[in-house]
Design a protein around this motif. Structure first.
Motif, short mmCIF file in Angstrom:
data_model
loop_
_atom_site.label_atom_id
_atom_site.label_comp_id
_atom_site.label_asym_id
_atom_site.label_seq_id
_atom_site.Cartn_x
_atom_site.Cartn_y
_atom_site.Cartn_z
N LEU A 111 0.83 -1.21 0.00
CA LEU A 111 0.00 0.00 0.00
C LEU A 111 0.86 1.26 0.00
O LEU A 111 0.48 2.28 -0.58
CB LEU A 111 -0.95 0.00 1.20
N LYS A 112 2.02 1.20 0.63
CA LYS A 112 2.95 2.33 0.58
C LYS A 112 3.36 2.63 -0.85
O LYS A 112 3.53 3.79 -1.24
CB LYS A 112 4.18 2.04 1.44
N ASP B 52 0.06 3.82 -2.80
CA ASP B 52 -0.39 5.11 -2.23
C ASP B 52 -1.89 5.10 -1.97
O ASP B 52 -2.33 5.00 -0.84
CB ASP B 52 0.01 6.27 -3.14
N VAL B 53 -2.69 5.24 -3.01
CA VAL B 53 -4.15 5.20 -2.87
C VAL B 53 -4.69 4.15 -3.84
O VAL B 53 -4.37 4.16 -5.03
CB VAL B 53 -4.80 6.57 -3.18
N THR B 54 -5.52 3.24 -3.31
CA THR B 54 -6.05 2.17 -4.16
C THR B 54 -7.36 1.67 -3.56
O THR B 54 -8.02 2.39 -2.82
CB THR B 54 -5.01 1.03 -4.28
N THR B 55 -7.74 0.45 -3.89
CA THR B 55 -8.94 -0.18 -3.32
C THR B 55 -8.53 -1.52 -2.71
O THR B 55 -7.47 -2.07 -3.06
CB THR B 55 -10.01 -0.43 -4.39
N ILE C 252 -4.69 1.50 8.15
CA ILE C 252 -5.05 1.81 6.77
C ILE C 252 -6.23 2.76 6.81
O ILE C 252 -7.21 2.53 7.53
CB ILE C 252 -5.42 0.53 5.98
N CYS D 208 -9.54 4.85 5.46
CA CYS D 208 -10.71 4.59 4.63
C CYS D 208 -11.84 5.48 5.14
O CYS D 208 -11.89 5.80 6.34
CB CYS D 208 -11.11 3.12 4.72
N LYS E 137 -12.10 3.34 -1.42
CA LYS E 137 -10.76 3.93 -1.53
C LYS E 137 -10.02 3.76 -0.21
O LYS E 137 -10.57 4.03 0.87
CB LYS E 137 -10.87 5.42 -1.87
N TRP F 95 -5.92 4.04 1.84
CA TRP F 95 -4.59 4.63 1.79
C TRP F 95 -3.86 4.31 3.09
O TRP F 95 -4.48 3.93 4.09
CB TRP F 95 -4.68 6.14 1.56
N ILE F 96 -2.57 4.50 3.10
CA ILE F 96 -1.77 4.20 4.28
C ILE F 96 -1.85 5.36 5.26
O ILE F 96 -1.90 6.53 4.87
CB ILE F 96 -0.29 3.92 3.90
#
Length: 215
Positions: free
Chosen positions: A159-160, A163-166, A197, A199, A210, A212-213
């Protein structure tokens, strides 16, 4: 120990919730109280809470002795944040019984002020939200803990990079086969529930949310 015994209630749901932050039994007299206790259990600012820990005695305007037992008392992690007595009520019940309840709440406010506490009235408007749905979804994962510590490291490191994902894309970027992807899911929601994380918990949580860390 509660200031009074919570009786069986054939109008509302009564029971005992399994919460680590509860001092004594986390008893509830309605599903609304049960849901609010879940919010307290999930809230990282809350250190502990007690259900019906005190009884407040006072004399009414007619000189009669009265008593009132608030639903609970919250203790916060930050020492500069005072404990908070709370009462959980449905809004329609407040409207129907306001004249009866108002003197009780005034007594609670006076008592809390004497103790250096605060008193808070909490209704279904504040409790029954999309955030509550997220909390109820995440709490089992938080209680269970990560399924595998190695999975935690894999998820955080990937995730680092992303960056931003699902959630769906995160596990797909770690493993190609669906079996191993499924093995990552409990640890991933655990990390969301423990705020490692990020959300948006005010929206329904799905594998397309979505994420993100968090530092």
């Amino acid at each position: 120990m509660p200031s009074r015994i919570i009786p069986k209630n054939y109008r509302n749901v009564t029971g005992v919730a399994a919460h680590k932050k509860a001092v004594g039994k986390a008893m509830f007299e309605s599903t609304l109280e049960r849901d609010f206790l879940s919010l307290l259990e999930f809230d990282s600012d809350v250190e502990s809470f007690e259900v019906q820990p005190i009884r407040i005695d006072w004399i009414d305007d007619e000189g009669k002795n009265r008593s009132y037992t608030p639903d609970g008392l919250i203790h916060y992690r930050k020492k500069n944040r005072p404990p908070r007595l709370f009462e959980v009520k449905y809004r329609n019940e407040l409207a129907e019984k306001w004249q009866t309840l108002k003197p009780k709440f005034r007594a609670a406010i006076r008592f809390a002020k004497q103790e250096g506490w605060r008193f808070k009235l909490v209704t279904d408007k504040e409790i029954r939200t999309s955030y509550l749905d997220s909390v109820k979804f995440l709490l089992p994962y938080v209680r269970q803990g990560p399924s595998d510590e190695a999975h935690v490291d894999l998820l955080i490191e990937k995730l680092k990079i992303l960056d931003v994902t699902t959630p769906a894309l995160l596990i797909q970027n770690i493993f190609q086969d669906q079996w191993n992807q499924a093995m990552l899911i409990p640890s991933m929601w655990y990390l969301v529930g423990t705020k490692q994380i990020g959300c948006n918990l005010n929206q329904k949580l799905t594998m397309s949310s979505k994420i993100w860390i968090l530092n």
